[in-house]
Design a protein around this motif. Structure first.
Motif, PDB file in Angstrom:
ATOM      1  N   UNK A 103       0.826  -1.204   0.000  1.00  0.00           N
ATOM      2  CA  UNK A 103       0.000   0.000   0.000  1.00  0.00           C
ATOM      3  C   UNK A 103       0.860   1.254   0.000  1.00  0.00           C
ATOM      4  N   UNK A 104       2.005   1.193   0.691  1.00  0.00           N
ATOM      5  CA  UNK A 104       2.930   2.341   0.734  1.00  0.00           C
ATOM      6  C   UNK A 104       3.505   2.612  -0.653  1.00  0.00           C
ATOM      7  N   UNK A 191      -5.180   6.768   0.799  1.00  0.00           N
ATOM      8  CA  UNK A 191      -5.817   7.746   1.650  1.00  0.00           C
ATOM      9  C   UNK A 191      -4.948   8.960   1.900  1.00  0.00           C
ATOM     10  N   UNK A 192      -4.752   9.299   3.178  1.00  0.00           N
ATOM     11  CA  UNK A 192      -4.000  10.490   3.549  1.00  0.00           C
ATOM     12  C   UNK A 192      -2.557  10.429   3.071  1.00  0.00           C
ATOM     13  N   UNK A 193      -1.940   9.254   3.141  1.00  0.00           N
ATOM     14  CA  UNK A 193      -0.560   9.123   2.671  1.00  0.00           C
ATOM     15  C   UNK A 193      -0.460   9.456   1.189  1.00  0.00           C
ATOM     16  N   UNK A 194      -1.448   9.023   0.431  1.00  0.00           N
ATOM     17  CA  UNK A 194      -1.492   9.303  -1.002  1.00  0.00           C
ATOM     18  C   UNK A 194      -1.530  10.815  -1.254  1.00  0.00           C
ATOM     19  N   UNK A 195      -2.354  11.524  -0.498  1.00  0.00           N
ATOM     20  CA  UNK A 195      -2.436  12.981  -0.649  1.00  0.00           C
ATOM     21  C   UNK A 195      -1.144  13.668  -0.221  1.00  0.00           C
ATOM     22  N   UNK A 196      -0.518  13.162   0.854  1.00  0.00           N
ATOM     23  CA  UNK A 196       0.742  13.765   1.304  1.00  0.00           C
ATOM     24  C   UNK A 196       1.850  13.570   0.271  1.00  0.00           C
ATOM     25  N   UNK A 197       1.841  12.431  -0.416  1.00  0.00           N
ATOM     26  CA  UNK A 197       2.840  12.200  -1.466  1.00  0.00           C
ATOM     27  C   UNK A 197       2.643  13.185  -2.624  1.00  0.00           C
TER      28      UNK A 197
END
Length: 314
Positions: A103-104, A191-197
């Protein structure tokens, strides 16, 4: 160097560590005052529960009587007498080992490709990929797709093609439950990690790529390793923490899809074990020991990720 600066440096060296810390606190008192509400809430709702859980893990406590100190008995029971906990630990590690890294990487790769799109198209595609992580209909979608009767899309398609003759009980068959739960976890992982990337990719100074080309960076992969990833370390770390937390805390989604307990405990995780003893049996001492083990596993995983990310681009 001016006399005042020399005096200030000399005074600093003459101070003890505690005196210098107090000097900095007084100097930046406005900043500390502004951050005080957050620190109060953080200590009250994060630090205090962790410390209390650690203490209660060495006790026998049922929320009705005073805690009785039993030292390491809870931990000994967990690892030597509780076979279901060993199953939960194994399932949790398998689930985390698959969904966490995948997922990461999936979040970063998708964000990397979307970042190359024109701004208007990028906004639409970002919404399309981000929507599943916040959709309240995720269980309805997957429940309909893999319904156990012939009206389920998967069963109907397979029967129409002549691959199967009778409907498959997808979420009641231990053979299919773990793979399906992993697929759902990956589907919800943007989710949020995707947006932060995406935010991190948008914030990279383009001049760095020009400087890299002068220094010998020849292709996009070298740009990624030597420029993009080192520049995005804060976002990469946030994404790693969110991936770890999501991978180890996916019990709620599994319960919604499969129910509790799962068939043959095939997807019984530490979160399920914790909910069982803490939420159903009210054995809070034993539940605290389970929570402590989960906390330690997550801290170790986070430390490993930090060490790996520090080496990127070096």
């Amino acid at each position: 160097m001016s006399k005042n600066t020399e005096k200030q440096v000399k005074t600093r060296h003459e101070m003890t560590k505690a005196e210098w810390t107090w000097f900095l606190v007084r100097k930046n008192k406005t900043a500390y005052f502004m951050v005080l509400p957050f620190m109060f809430i953080f200590v009250l709702f994060t630090v205090v529960p962790v410390v209390a859980s650690l203490f209660l893990s060495f006790t026998q406590f049922n929320m009705l009587e005073a805690p009785k100190f039993i030292f390491m008995d809870n931990y000994i029971t967990l690892f030597l007498d509780d076979e279901l906990f060993i199953t939960a630990l194994k399932n949790t590690l398998i689930f985390a080992a698959v969904t966490g890294p995948v997922s990461y990487l999936l979040s970063f790769v998708v964000a990397w490709f979307i970042n190359e799109l024109p701004p208007k198209i990028r906004a639409i595609v970002t919404l399309v990929f981000y929507a599943p992580s916040i959709s309240g209909q995720v269980y309805l979608i997957w429940g309909t797709l893999f319904s156990s009767d012939s009206y389920g899309w998967a069963n109907a398609t397979l029967m129409k093609l002549g691959i199967i003759e009778t409907p498959i009980l997808w979420f009641q068959n231990a053979t299919y439950v773990m793979p399906l739960c992993i697929i759902v976890a990956l589907w919800m992982s943007l989710g949020t990690a995707f947006l932060s990337f995406i935010a991190g990719l948008q914030g990279i100074d383009r001049a760095l790529f020009e400087a890299g080309a002068v220094d010998g960076v020849k292709n996009r992969w070298q740009e990624l390793y030597y420029i993009t990833l080192p520049t995005m370390r804060p976002q990469m770390m946030l994404g790693a923490i969110l991936a770890i937390t999501g991978a180890f805390g996916f019990g709620g989604v599994i319960t919604a899809l499969v129910g509790f307990p799962s068939p043959d405990y095939c997807v019984h995780t530490i979160m399920h074990h914790l909910d069982d003893y803490g939420g159903a049996r009210y054995e809070m001492g034993y539940a605290s020991a389970i929570a402590t083990i989960l906390f330690i596993v997550m801290i170790v995983a986070n430390s490993v990720i930090k060490k790996i990310l520090r080496r990127v681009g070096n």
